[in-house]
Design an enzyme around this catalytic site. Structure first.
Site: not given
Length: 475
Positions: A145, A231, A233, A273
């Site tokens: 990202y 992570d 999410i 998300k």
């Protein structure tokens, strides 16, 4: 004397990345079906807008939650007055249960181990402050990202060293690539404090496999001072819950609860998300290390979640009938929309990495490049932005080592808009015009970005202090 601080003036924010420049171009000329039908369609924003109808229906059916009432009585004053930064226990309990539900209750989460933050951005940065000192490094598998260059590094001074993953094995993490990144960091005199992954992956849209997780756990078990941050999410976007394996499941299944590794594994989560609520700014850190929880809780005062937001969402997440239906429907709609994009691209000769999660596809446009270079990738990207009028994210902005890959989002628009995007792209491909440098309408910021796209060695990706800043540091 400099007017501003080194933090304010350093160039490690990443704002000049083509990822952010694409947003800027979109904002100058945004597509609107009525007001601006020839504008740029935003396919560079990972937003989940596919289940707003379910959320809005719940709000209509539960007016007390939205109007800050309990049993018909207003609690506005209670919510408006000062709240402890530990967060509302009702919300933390509901969030912990929701995280377990996403993982089909294969693992449970202790709400006492949760720290609330203003989104995942804040959570990731807070963890960096807790786990690393300025100049220490984290290893990240590529592509990753683009916002991590800002979230993990800008204010913390932490460095990123890439774990080079390639298309030859679907960009999977290998033991060799992980060890090479670790050795590269040591050659650069960097103290490695951890590995950070996104699972499911942004930008790949793939869940991390059992084999990859085993490699990571073997690595941190061998290296006693290294943390693993996952992570997660996008955990609720996996098209099948059984395909997503959380790091918490590895801890449980490998019976590591009483092992010292247990305290070196941390999770970042948010509702941006899975529930499509980025504007609510709800994130969380989950850690088994009480010292990390204590330090992160203190730091959370710089980015709290409002009491009103916590109250509303505690009511929503406590409605188990709603969450069960929402998660099932969200997975179904995301899978259907992803299929629409993949088949549409296949029809015009463009392939995608096989994915099973996320709000985007990792699109292979290598055959459309004029040469196998990052300069050619940027030329193609500019053509897509200015002539095709689609904003997609070039792989170089995600630190992909191979030119020609792009991230295209599919869940932030209507079906009609996605069909239009595919129609525009088909016309571009059918015309058979080779990529070239954009001359007309190209902004100065995009012109200057051309110089920044060539990535040859790993050391070029590790953003150290400039010589000016380094000298100032020594003074």
């Amino acid at each position: 004397m400099d007017l501003l601080s080194r933090t304010a003036t350093c160039n490690s924010h990443g704002q000049e990345s083509s990822y952010f420049l694409g947003w800027e171009e979109y904002e100058k000329n945004p597509y609107d079906v009525v007001k601006n039908p020839h504008g740029i369609i935003q396919m560079g924003l990972a937003e989940n807008q596919l289940c707003f109808d379910l959320l809005e229906s719940w709000l209509i059916q539960n007016p007390d939650a939205a109007s800050f009432k309990r049993d018909g009585q207003s609690i506005f004053r209670e919510l408006a007055l000062f709240q402890d930064y530990h967060g509302l226990s009702s919300f933390k309990n509901a969030l912990a249960d929701f995280m377990s539900e996403i993982r089909q209750n294969r693992v449970s989460f202790d709400s006492n181990n949760l720290v609330l933050t203003a989104g995942a951005t804040s959570a990731n940065e807070t963890l960096m402050f807790c786990l690393a000192n300025p100049g220490d490094a984290f290893l990240l598998p590529t592509p990753y990202y683009p916002g991590f260059d800002r979230d993990l590094k800008w204010r913390t001074g932490v460095e990123i060293v890439p774990i080079q993953c390639s298309s030859s094995n679907g960009f999977r993490i290998t033991k060799l690539a992980l060890e090479e990144a670790y050795e590269q960091a040591k050659k650069l005199n960097l103290n490695v404090k951890g590995v950070l992954i996104t699972n499911p992956s942004n930008p790949l849209g793939t869940t991390t496999t059992q084999a990859e997780l085993n490699i990571l756990f073997e690595f941190i078990s061998k290296n006693k001072n290294i943390h693993l941050v996952s992570d997660e999410i996008y955990s609720g976007t996996a098209f099948s819950s059984s395909e997503f394996i959380s790091v918490m499941e590895i801890l449980k299944n490998n019976q590591l609860e009483n092992n010292e590794v247990f305290n070196r594994v941390h999770i970042v989560y948010s509702l941006s998300k899975d529930l499509g609520l980025p504007g609510f700014r709800v994130g969380a850190i989950y850690s088994n290390d009480k010292d990390v929880i204590s330090a992160a809780t203190k730091m959370s005062s710089f980015g709290l979640v409002s009491s009103q937001t916590q109250y509303l969402l505690s009511s929503l997440l406590s409605d188990k009938k709603f969450t069960k239906n929402y998660l099932r429907e969200n997975q179904s709609r995301l899978k259907s929309r992803q299929r629409m994009l993949v088949t549409g691209l296949e029809a015009i000769g463009i392939g995608c990495l096989k994915s099973n999660a996320g709000l985007f596809c990792w699109v292979d446009m290598r055959h459309l490049l004029s040469s196998k270079t990052f300069e050619a990738e940027m030329d193609l990207w500019k053509k897509i932005v200015y002539e095709v009028k689609l904003n997609i994210s070039p792989g170089s902005s995600c630190h992909c080592e191979e030119p020609g890959w792009f991230r295209a989002c599919f869940a932030n628009m209507s079906e009609e808009t996605l069909k239009l995007a595919l129609k525009r792209l088909k016309k571009f491909v059918d015309n058979g015009i080779l990529p070239r440098s954009c001359q007309v309408g190209e902004s100065q910021s995009l012109k200057s970005s051309r110089k920044k796209t060539t990535m040859t060695t790993v050391s070029n990706w590790v953003f150290r202090l400039s010589f000016h800043d380094r000298d100032a540091e020594e003074r």
